[in-house]
Design an enzyme around this catalytic site. Structure first.
Site, short mmCIF file in Angstrom:
data_model
loop_
_atom_site.label_atom_id
_atom_site.label_comp_id
_atom_site.label_asym_id
_atom_site.label_seq_id
_atom_site.Cartn_x
_atom_site.Cartn_y
_atom_site.Cartn_z
N ASP A 89 -38.56 22.75 -13.47
CA ASP A 89 -39.64 23.69 -13.74
C ASP A 89 -39.41 24.96 -12.92
OD1 ASP A 89 -42.18 25.05 -13.97
OD2 ASP A 89 -43.07 23.12 -14.52
N SER A 131 -45.97 26.70 -18.32
CA SER A 131 -45.24 25.43 -18.41
C SER A 131 -45.77 24.54 -19.52
CB SER A 131 -45.31 24.68 -17.07
OG SER A 131 -44.60 25.40 -16.09
N THR A 191 -45.87 19.68 -17.62
CA THR A 191 -44.58 19.27 -18.18
C THR A 191 -44.58 17.81 -18.64
OG1 THR A 191 -43.60 20.86 -16.65
CG2 THR A 191 -42.09 19.43 -17.85
N GLU A 218 -38.46 15.45 -14.47
CA GLU A 218 -38.75 16.83 -14.07
C GLU A 218 -38.65 17.06 -12.57
OE1 GLU A 218 -42.79 18.17 -14.02
OE2 GLU A 218 -42.24 20.23 -14.46
N ASP A 249 -40.65 25.42 -9.37
CA ASP A 249 -41.60 26.44 -9.82
C ASP A 249 -42.59 26.83 -8.71
OD1 ASP A 249 -43.17 27.84 -12.00
OD2 ASP A 249 -44.66 26.35 -11.42
N HIS A 304 -43.44 30.46 -7.19
CA HIS A 304 -44.78 31.08 -7.12
C HIS A 304 -45.09 31.53 -5.69
CE1 HIS A 304 -46.24 30.53 -11.19
NE2 HIS A 304 -45.88 29.27 -11.17
N ASP A 323 -37.99 25.17 -18.06
CA ASP A 323 -39.02 25.65 -18.99
C ASP A 323 -39.15 27.16 -18.95
OD1 ASP A 323 -40.00 25.50 -16.41
OD2 ASP A 323 -41.90 24.56 -16.97
N HIS A 324 -38.78 27.75 -17.82
CA HIS A 324 -38.84 29.20 -17.63
C HIS A 324 -38.34 29.49 -16.23
CE1 HIS A 324 -42.21 28.36 -15.02
NE2 HIS A 324 -42.73 27.63 -15.99
N HIS A 379 -44.33 33.79 -13.62
CA HIS A 379 -43.14 33.46 -14.40
C HIS A 379 -42.50 34.73 -14.94
CE1 HIS A 379 -45.19 29.36 -15.39
NE2 HIS A 379 -44.94 29.50 -14.11
MG MG Z 1 -43.93 21.29 -14.53
ZN ZN Z 2 -45.33 28.04 -12.75
#
Ligand code: MG
Ligand code: ZN
Length: 396
Positions: A60, A104, A157, A277, A282, A286, A324-325, A351
Site C-alpha cells: 500500500d 486505497s 485493501t 498486503e 502508505d 502519509h 495500489d498507488h 496519495h
Molecule cells: Mg491498505
Molecule cells: Zn493512504
C-alpha cells in the site's frame, strides 16, 4: 540519519537524485556491480505450466521510490531487492473512476474486481451494486482463499477482496461479512471491530461478538503469534492487535503470517488465492517519515521472498506484486552509497497519481509485461485460471 524535508518540491526533483548523492560520496558510478542480493535472479522459463495458485501481494502506497529507499538501506545501490529480482515487470495506472488520485478502497476494488469505482467504495460499483472479487471467484472454483495485512483486516485493501460496502469506514459491517463469510485465512489486526461494545476498546455499536460468530462459522480464532503457530490446518481468523500491527511482542511478522497462510492453503488440489498486503508503507508516506517507509518496505520485501520461496519450490504458483498507488510524492535527492544517509523530499502528505510497478514470477508471469490499468491485473489472473463469471457485477 535521514533528513525529513516536508517543504513541497514541485520541480526538478529528478534532476540530481541519487547521482548527486553518489558524486558527493566520492565513489565512482562505474564500479562493478556487486553480486545480486538474495535471491539469485529467478528464471522465467519460456514455456510456462498452468497456474494453480496465485499469491497477489500489494504494497500500500509503494511507489518506485519507496522500493528504492528500502533497497538502498538493506542492500545498497548495486544490488536488487527481492521484489526487483522478480523476472517480469510492468507498470499499472491507478486512478479511480472519477478521480486521478485514487484512495486505497477504489484501487483495491479495481485490483480485486476488475472494475473502477469511486474513492471510498469497497467491492462495490458507483451505482451501489456489488462486484465479485477475485478471491470470491477463486472460492467458487473450489480454491482455498486468504487475506493477510498489517493493518486491520477490515481496512480498505483486505476489505475490498472480502466484503462489499459503500464506504470504507463501515468497518464493523466489513467485520460482520468477514466473520460470516467463507474465506479460509484472515490474518492481521482489527479486534476493535470484532468484539462487542461492552469490551474495552471496541469500536462496535452493538454487542455482537464476531469472534464467537466466527468460531461458529468454522474459524479457529487466534490472537497471538504463538497461538497462530499452533494451528496446522483448517480455517483461521488471526487478529493480533486492536487496530494495526506494530511489531509488539506476541505479534507475528508479515513474513510469519505469509508463511502460515501459505501452509494452511497449499494442499488444496484445486489451488489457492492469497492477497497479502504491506499495509503501512502508505502510512509512512502519509507521515512523510522515511524511516517508517523503509522499515515497512523491508518487511514487505521479506514477505515477498517467503512467497517466492514457496512458488519456486512449488512450480505452479504465480506471484504478482504491485501497489495500489504511491503515497507522499517521495523522492530521494541525496544520499550515501550505504543508504544510511538519504535525503528524502515529499510533494504531499496524500496519495499521488504516478503509475506503480508490477512484478511477476511463475507460470503466467509473462502476461504481466507492459503498462496496464489496475483493473486489468485481476482480469489477467482470471484469464490464466479460466474461471467462469469474472469479472462480474452481482445482482442483489
Ligand atoms: Mg491498505
Ligand atoms: Zn493512504
Amino acid at each position: 540519519m535521514l533528513r525529513k524535508m516536508s517543504t513541497p518540491i514541485l520541480t526538478g526533483i529528478f534532476a540530481c537524485g541519487l547521482l548527486a548523492g553518489a558524486c558527493q560520496s566520492g565513489k565512482t558510478l562505474h564500479s562493478a556491480p556487486a553480486p545480486l542480493a538474495s535471491p539469485d535472479a529467478l528464471a522465467t522459463p519460456s514455456t510456462q505450466p498452468r497456474v494453480k495458485n496465485v499469491i497477489f501481494m500489494i504494497g500500500d502506497g509503494m511507489g518506485i521510490t519507496q522500493m528504492t529507499a528500502g533497497r538502498l538501506r538493506e542492500f545498497g545501490p548495486n544490488s536488487k531487492s527481492r521484489i526487483e529480482s522478480m523476472p517480469v515487470t510492468g507498470l499499472a495506472h491507478t486512478h479511480s473512476i472519477d478521480d486521478l488520485i485514487t484512495d486505497s478502497a477504489a484501487s483495491a476494488t479495481a485490483l480485486a474486481t476488475g472494475y473502477k469505482t469511486r474513492n471510498g467504495m469497497i467491492g462495490m460499483l458507483p451505482d451501489m451494486t456489488s462486484a465479485k472479487t477475485l478471491l470470491e471467484a477463486a472460492a467458487e472454483a473450489g480454491k482455498k482463499t486468504g487475506v493477510v495485512a498489517t493493518s486491520s483486516v477490515t481496512h480498505a485493501t483486505p476489505a475490498s477482496f472480502t466484503a462489499h460496502v459503500a464506504l470504507r469506514k463501515m468497518e464493523p459491517q466489513i467485520a460482520e461479512q468477514q466473520a460470516s463469510g467463507n474465506v479460509d485465512v484472515i490474518l492481521g489486526a482489527g479486534l476493535q471491530f470484532f468484539q462487542p461494545m461492552s469490551t474495552e476498546g471496541s469500536d462496535r455499536r452493538d454487542n455482537r461478538d464476531l469472534l464467537a460468530e466466527a468460531r461458529e462459522n468454522g474459524f479457529q480464532v487466534v490472537r497471538s503469534a504463538d497461538e497462530m503457530a499452533a494451528i496446522t490446518d483448517g480455517r483461521i481468523l488471526g487478529l493480533f492487535a486492536p487496530k494495526y500491527l506494530s511489531g509488539l511482542a506476541g505479534e507475528p511478522s508479515l513474513t510469519e503470517m505469509t508463511n502460515k497462510a501459505i501452509s494452511l492453503v497449499k494442499d488444496d488440489p484445486d489451488g489457492f488465492f492469497l492477497m497479502i498486503e504491506g499495509s503501512q508503507i502508505d502510512w509512512g508516506g502519509h507521515d512523510n517519515d522515511p524511516e517508517y517507509v523503509i522499515r515497512e518496505m523491508i518487511a514487505f520485501d521479506k514477505a515477498v521472498q517467503a512467497a517466492l520461496d514457496f512458488a519456486e519450490a512449488d512450480g505452479q504458483t504465480l506471484v504478482v506484486v504491485t501497489a495500489d498507488h504511491e503515497t507522499g510524492g517521495m523522492s530521494i535527492t541525496k544520499g550515501s552509497f550505504g543508504g544510511d544517509s538519504l535525503e528524502v523530499k515529499w510533494t504531499t502528505g496524500k496519495h499521488t497519481g504516478t503509475p506503480v510497478g508490477v512484478f511477476a514470477y511463475g507460470p503466467g508471469s509473462l502476461r504481466f509485461t507492459g503498462v496496464f490499468d489496475n483493473t486489468e491485473l485481476p482480469r489477467i489472473i482470471d484469464d490464466l485460471w479460466q474461471l467462469p463469471d469474472f469479472p462480474q457485477v452481482l445482482s442483489e
